[in-house]
Design a protein around this motif. Structure first.
Motif, mmCIF file in Angstrom:
data_model
loop_
_atom_site.group_PDB
_atom_site.id
_atom_site.type_symbol
_atom_site.label_atom_id
_atom_site.label_comp_id
_atom_site.label_asym_id
_atom_site.label_seq_id
_atom_site.Cartn_x
_atom_site.Cartn_y
_atom_site.Cartn_z
ATOM 1 N N ILE A 216 7.674 -5.583 -2.862
ATOM 2 C CA ILE A 216 7.020 -6.151 -3.367
ATOM 3 C C ILE A 216 6.298 -6.515 -4.436
ATOM 4 C CG2 ILE A 216 3.981 -6.149 -2.303
ATOM 5 C CD1 ILE A 216 4.210 -3.417 -0.957
ATOM 6 N N LYS A 217 5.880 -6.426 -5.459
ATOM 7 C CA LYS A 217 5.918 -6.747 -6.750
ATOM 8 C C LYS A 217 6.706 -8.466 -6.844
ATOM 9 C CE LYS A 217 6.266 -5.581 -10.791
ATOM 10 N NZ LYS A 217 6.165 -5.073 -11.896
ATOM 11 N N GLU A 218 8.295 -7.971 -6.679
ATOM 12 C CA GLU A 218 9.294 -8.931 -6.867
ATOM 13 C C GLU A 218 8.619 -10.458 -5.971
ATOM 14 O OE1 GLU A 218 12.931 -10.769 -7.892
ATOM 15 O OE2 GLU A 218 11.790 -8.732 -9.155
ATOM 16 N N ARG B 4 1.901 2.282 0.583
ATOM 17 C CA ARG B 4 0.162 2.549 0.988
ATOM 18 C C ARG B 4 0.374 3.094 -0.557
ATOM 19 N NH1 ARG B 4 -1.255 6.157 6.383
ATOM 20 N NH2 ARG B 4 -1.713 3.799 8.017
ATOM 21 N N ALA B 5 1.148 3.929 -0.684
ATOM 22 C CA ALA B 5 1.246 4.263 -2.720
ATOM 23 C C ALA B 5 1.710 3.130 -2.977
ATOM 24 C CB ALA B 5 2.051 5.270 -2.726
ATOM 25 N N ALA B 6 2.597 2.133 -3.052
ATOM 26 C CA ALA B 6 2.785 1.033 -3.520
ATOM 27 C C ALA B 6 1.926 0.144 -3.792
ATOM 28 C CB ALA B 6 4.074 0.439 -3.297
ATOM 29 N N LEU B 7 1.029 0.100 -2.681
ATOM 30 C CA LEU B 7 -0.026 -0.981 -2.024
ATOM 31 C C LEU B 7 -1.335 -0.699 -3.175
ATOM 32 C CD1 LEU B 7 0.441 -1.761 1.351
ATOM 33 C CD2 LEU B 7 1.270 -3.032 -0.613
ATOM 34 N N VAL C 276 -3.187 -7.320 -4.836
ATOM 35 C CA VAL C 276 -3.383 -7.432 -3.379
ATOM 36 C C VAL C 276 -4.791 -7.701 -3.323
ATOM 37 C CG1 VAL C 276 -0.732 -7.098 -3.222
ATOM 38 C CG2 VAL C 276 -2.283 -5.453 -2.790
ATOM 39 N N GLN C 277 -4.743 -7.757 -2.452
ATOM 40 C CA GLN C 277 -6.284 -6.876 -1.356
ATOM 41 C C GLN C 277 -5.654 -6.080 -0.548
ATOM 42 O OE1 GLN C 277 -9.183 -9.552 -0.304
ATOM 43 N NE2 GLN C 277 -10.390 -8.243 0.775
ATOM 44 N N LEU C 278 -6.004 -4.696 -0.144
ATOM 45 C CA LEU C 278 -6.051 -3.597 0.476
ATOM 46 C C LEU C 278 -6.789 -3.972 2.147
ATOM 47 C CD1 LEU C 278 -4.978 -0.306 -0.549
ATOM 48 C CD2 LEU C 278 -3.976 -2.436 0.143
ATOM 49 N N PHE C 279 -6.343 -4.029 3.190
ATOM 50 C CA PHE C 279 -6.906 -3.523 4.852
ATOM 51 C C PHE C 279 -6.209 -2.139 4.894
ATOM 52 C CE2 PHE C 279 -7.244 -8.307 3.654
ATOM 53 C CZ PHE C 279 -8.728 -8.302 4.251
ATOM 54 N N PRO C 280 -7.023 -1.349 5.365
ATOM 55 C CA PRO C 280 -6.476 0.005 5.379
ATOM 56 C C PRO C 280 -5.678 -0.015 6.465
ATOM 57 C CG PRO C 280 -8.643 -0.054 4.503
ATOM 58 C CD PRO C 280 -8.647 -1.119 4.317
ATOM 59 N N GLN D 27 -3.913 -1.527 8.051
ATOM 60 C CA GLN D 27 -3.392 -2.945 8.635
ATOM 61 C C GLN D 27 -2.624 -3.337 7.487
ATOM 62 O OE1 GLN D 27 -5.451 -5.334 9.728
ATOM 63 N NE2 GLN D 27 -7.416 -4.361 9.241
ATOM 64 N N GLY D 28 -2.207 -3.210 6.210
ATOM 65 C CA GLY D 28 -1.857 -4.138 5.268
ATOM 66 C C GLY D 28 -2.675 -4.595 3.487
ATOM 67 N N ALA D 29 -1.775 -5.773 3.514
ATOM 68 C CA ALA D 29 -2.412 -6.198 1.884
ATOM 69 C C ALA D 29 -2.820 -7.900 2.268
ATOM 70 C CB ALA D 29 -2.027 -5.434 0.675
ATOM 71 N N VAL D 30 -3.227 -8.033 1.792
ATOM 72 C CA VAL D 30 -3.233 -9.819 1.569
ATOM 73 C C VAL D 30 -2.762 -10.347 -0.296
ATOM 74 C CG1 VAL D 30 -4.162 -12.085 0.858
ATOM 75 C CG2 VAL D 30 -4.802 -10.286 3.117
ATOM 76 N N VAL D 31 -2.264 -10.917 -0.122
ATOM 77 C CA VAL D 31 -1.632 -11.332 -2.361
ATOM 78 C C VAL D 31 -2.564 -12.662 -2.303
ATOM 79 C CG1 VAL D 31 -0.349 -12.492 -3.253
ATOM 80 C CG2 VAL D 31 0.867 -11.955 -1.144
ATOM 81 N N THR D 32 -3.273 -11.593 -3.388
ATOM 82 C CA THR D 32 -4.568 -12.151 -4.186
ATOM 83 C C THR D 32 -4.559 -13.531 -4.753
ATOM 84 O OG1 THR D 32 -5.155 -10.043 -5.520
ATOM 85 C CG2 THR D 32 -5.566 -12.368 -6.347
ATOM 86 N N GLU D 33 -5.428 -14.820 -4.148
ATOM 87 C CA GLU D 33 -5.020 -15.996 -4.657
ATOM 88 C C GLU D 33 -5.710 -15.812 -6.185
ATOM 89 O OE1 GLU D 33 -5.157 -19.130 -1.630
ATOM 90 O OE2 GLU D 33 -6.126 -17.942 -0.496
ATOM 91 N N LEU D 34 -5.259 -16.632 -6.514
ATOM 92 C CA LEU D 34 -6.439 -16.384 -8.324
ATOM 93 C C LEU D 34 -6.659 -17.037 -8.767
ATOM 94 C CD1 LEU D 34 -3.570 -14.901 -10.554
ATOM 95 C CD2 LEU D 34 -5.060 -13.845 -9.513
ATOM 96 N N SER D 35 -8.457 -17.503 -8.556
ATOM 97 C CA SER D 35 -9.147 -19.232 -8.618
ATOM 98 C C SER D 35 -9.112 -19.250 -10.355
ATOM 99 C CB SER D 35 -10.522 -18.565 -8.656
ATOM 100 O OG SER D 35 -10.480 -18.216 -9.882
ATOM 101 N N LEU D 36 -8.892 -20.324 -10.745
ATOM 102 C CA LEU D 36 -8.726 -20.948 -12.379
ATOM 103 C C LEU D 36 -8.996 -20.515 -12.868
ATOM 104 C CD1 LEU D 36 -7.410 -23.519 -13.817
ATOM 105 C CD2 LEU D 36 -9.418 -25.026 -13.385
#
Length: 213
Positions: free
Chosen positions: A18-20, A50-53, A62-66, A68-77
């Protein structure tokens, strides 16, 4: 007789996969990562997924959604700038402290890394260069032999890698400038002027911010 290698834990395999995909940009910010699809792709149960997420959420990737999965974080400036300031403080300190104190084995490893960087530059392989760039900087921090310091910088690198990759995508000629700056830092580390090493590291890291701003 060589000792038998222990099989890698499933949660570690899931974490690395996932990280890659996140740090190489294969999964951009805002991408939904389906727990169900991961179990099918990796051929494992939801428990290691789930442990990896969970681990990736703690790192801010990432931001978790129990369930379901997760959403990749969008980094703000703003977030990128915060990470950058911390990274600059930690890495310039390491470079300054280590100048003139590193052995031949360290520089052999660094020279090997720079040689691989040169090959990636010739191929125009941004993904590979970004990996090697991270390794180069991680080597310097590892030279302090401080486990807590190293753990912090690894987490920062994972987050900042997205910004680094963006600079090379915006200007692929930056690859040649980056590797030359790495060579200058390497020479400075072998010298006896800690302030010069610190200055070169600051200039090197500042380029990313000039592009992002």
């Amino acid at each position: 007789m060589q000792p038998l290698q222990q099989p890698k834990p499933l949660k570690q395999t899931a974490y690395e996969y996932i990280k890659e995909n996140i740090v190489t940009g294969a999964w951009a910010g805002g991408t939904f990562i389906s727990e169900k699809e991961l179990t099918e792709t990796l051929g494992m149960s939801k428990t290691p997924i789930r442990a990896a997420l969970d681990r990736l959420e703690m790192m801010g990737l990432v931001q978790l959604f129990p369930k379901q999965g997760a959403v990749v974080t969008e980094l703000s400036l703003k977030k990128i700038l915060e990470i950058y300031e911390l990274r600059k403080a930690l890495e310039t300190y390491a470079a300054k402290q280590l100048t003139g104190k590193l052995d031949d084995l360290f520089f052999a490893g660094m020279d090997s890394n720079i040689d691989l960087q040169a090959e990636a530059v010739e191929r125009g392989d941004i993904t590979e260069y970004v990996k090697l760039d991270r390794q180069f900087h991680a080597m310097i921090v590892a030279g302090l032999d401080n486990e807590e310091y190293t753990n912090v910088i690894h987490r920062i690198h994972d987050q900042f890698l997205l910004a680094v990759r963006a600079t090379f995508l915006k200007n692929n000629q930056r690859l040649r400038g980056s590797i030359e700056e790495h060579r200058q830092i390497r020479r400075a580390l072998a010298g006896d002027d800690p302030q010069a090493t610190e200055r070169l590291m600051i200039q090197h890291l500042d380029y990313v911010m000039r592009i992002m701003l």
